[in-house]
Design a protein around this motif. Structure first.
Motif: not given
Length: 474
Positions: A61, A83, A85
């Motif tokens: 991440v 998120i 990543a």
């Protein structure tokens, strides 16, 4: 982290752990999906025995964007986590840590993804496999009443509901109780956090404060931590607080004390010394590593510890009992901004790298502030130490024991006495500079110390950190 009262590698997982992805797949069956094309599930565990089930493999991440809304009257939280990543293998599916909340929609790269829950895991299967090296974005919509985390060593943690709001806090577990996360310090990331609460309620978190906005009886507080942060260092403190915002050294300073505590008492006067203490520690450890300063004192007696939440430590009320100032605990948690926050652990077995240096900073501060010298503290602690308990790999049940804190501090002072002040502080400043915003191990520290000092130091540090008998005084 420090408890009130007496207190008893880089982001990527190893190839061997990654290779276990199919074996530990949560279905308990053979891997399926894209595996025939060389894609396989990421590991469902970081492989750290101190936090079994925490952390995940197959991706790294880089950023969390959190947008949450919390209603203190119902204890209900609704959130969206965005998120960003990068896949570290050809990835057919991956896990996020998430405890107790209900997940709605999940998308990967803007496409609806399959998802399911297993214990404290959110298992995500994207529509298409993610090739190694590919950057991707995951969006998770979730809601529910967050839960606390039982931890006999520290007391209450996780997401704690209070009479006027909530506190999300804890070590090593807390983050997964309020957002989906790769919950292990080996995977650090930057954060943007927006928290919407009823008008008149404060919502405090990590990093630089952003603009607030209000609509329909609700206010959104915004925070940004651009320097990579370990997940356990994130915090959310909601309730009735006296918030003081200022500037120190060109950076924002935000402190807050629960409104139920005295306005001019020990807690407030201790936090007021934050800038002074930071400046002293910077003269010893090198430049302060973050874009903001501060601290928060909560009134909840369930929190019997202080925690070095990045840029803005949180202190339990017991540290200021009797309304007495306690700058020592402030020095401890601020020292963690260098040791533990900026330079973070790969694995929890090296936690002395956090607590030993922060405990030693208390000795440095006490001497600077007109109290006992570091040498006097060293002599007193040496005489009372149980040398059968190691600082390194103390075991989960002794993660926060005296050997980690005080024996760790003894080792730091023994190093200082051995190499001399000039070399010693050069070692510390080199460590905090070269390892800034990253992760490290005890072996990394020993190697750096030997390089800077230009002499062997491993036998010395082994004796002070892990030997079974009292070392010879240097």
């Amino acid at each position: 982290m420090v408890r009130s009262g007496p207190r008893p590698h880089r982001r990527r997982l190893t190839a061997a752990l990654t290779a276990l992805g199919c074996a530990v797949a949560l279905t308990g069956t053979a891997c399926t999906g894209h595996d025939d094309d060389g894609f396989r599930p990421g590991a469902a565990d970081a492989g750290d025995p101190y936090v079994p089930g925490r952390g995940n493999g197959g991706y790294d991440v880089t950023h969390y964007g959190l947008d949450v809304r919390y209603d203190p009257t119902t204890d209900r939280l609704t959130g969206r986590a965005t998120i960003t990543a990068t896949a570290t293998q050809d990835l057919s599916r991956f896990n996020l840590d998430l405890v107790g909340l209900t997940v709605g929609a999940v998308t990967v790269a803007d496409k609806r993804a399959e998802h399911r829950r297993k214990d404290g895991e959110l298992v995500v299967t994207p529509r298409d496999g993610l090739a190694r090296g590919r950057s991707f974005t995951v969006r998770v919509d979730y809601a529910g009443v967050p839960t606390s985390v039982a931890d006999g060593e520290l007391g209450s943690g996780g997401f704690l509901h209070t009479a006027d709001g909530a506190i999300a806090l804890g070590q090593p577990d807390s983050a997964a109780t309020w957002f989906p996360v790769n919950d292990h310090p080996s995977d650090k990331a930057s954060y943007d956090i927006a928290v919407t609460v009823p008008d008149g309620v404060s919502a405090l978190s990590n990093g630089v404060p952003g603009p607030q906005s209000s609509a329909d009886g609700w206010t959104t507080w915004r925070w940004s931590e651009r320097t990579p942060m370990a997940s356990y260092l994130s915090t959310l403190v909601i309730g009735n607080y006296r918030v003081v915002t200022g500037v120190h050294g060109g950076r924002p300073m935000v402190t807050a004390v629960a409104a139920s505590l005295p306005a001019t008492g020990g807690a407030a006067s201790s936090l007021a010394r934050t800038g002074e203490i930071v400046d002293f520690l910077a003269s010893r450890f090198g430049p302060y590593p973050f874009d903001s300063y501060g601290g928060i004192v909560v009134a909840d007696e369930r929190i019997g510890y202080a925690l070095e939440t990045q840029s803005r430590p949180v202190y339990g009320p017991a540290f200021f009992s009797g309304d007495h100032p306690n700058p020592s605990v402030v020095a401890h948690e601020l020292a963690h901004q260098w040791f533990g926050d900026s330079v973070s652990l790969y694995r929890w077995g090296d936690i002395w790298l956090n607590e030993g240096f922060a405990s030693y900073a208390e000795w440095l501060w006490e001497e600077h502030d007109g109290g006992r010298t570091a040498q006097r503290n060293f002599e007193s602690q040496y005489a009372s130490t149980d040398w059968s308990q190691p600082s390194i790999e103390p075991g989960r049940e002794r993660m926060f024991g005296t050997a980690v804190y005080k024996r760790g501090a003894l080792a730091v002072h023994a190093l200082r006495r051995t190499v001399g002040d000039d070399t010693f502080f050069r070692i510390l400043r080199t460590w905090t500079s070269e390892r800034s915003a990253g992760n490290a191990t005890t072996s990394d520290f020993v190697a750096l110390a030997e390089r800077v000092a230009d002499r062997p130091l491993r036998p010395l540090l082994d004796a002070w950190l892990a030997g079974g008998a009292a070392p010879t005084l240097p």
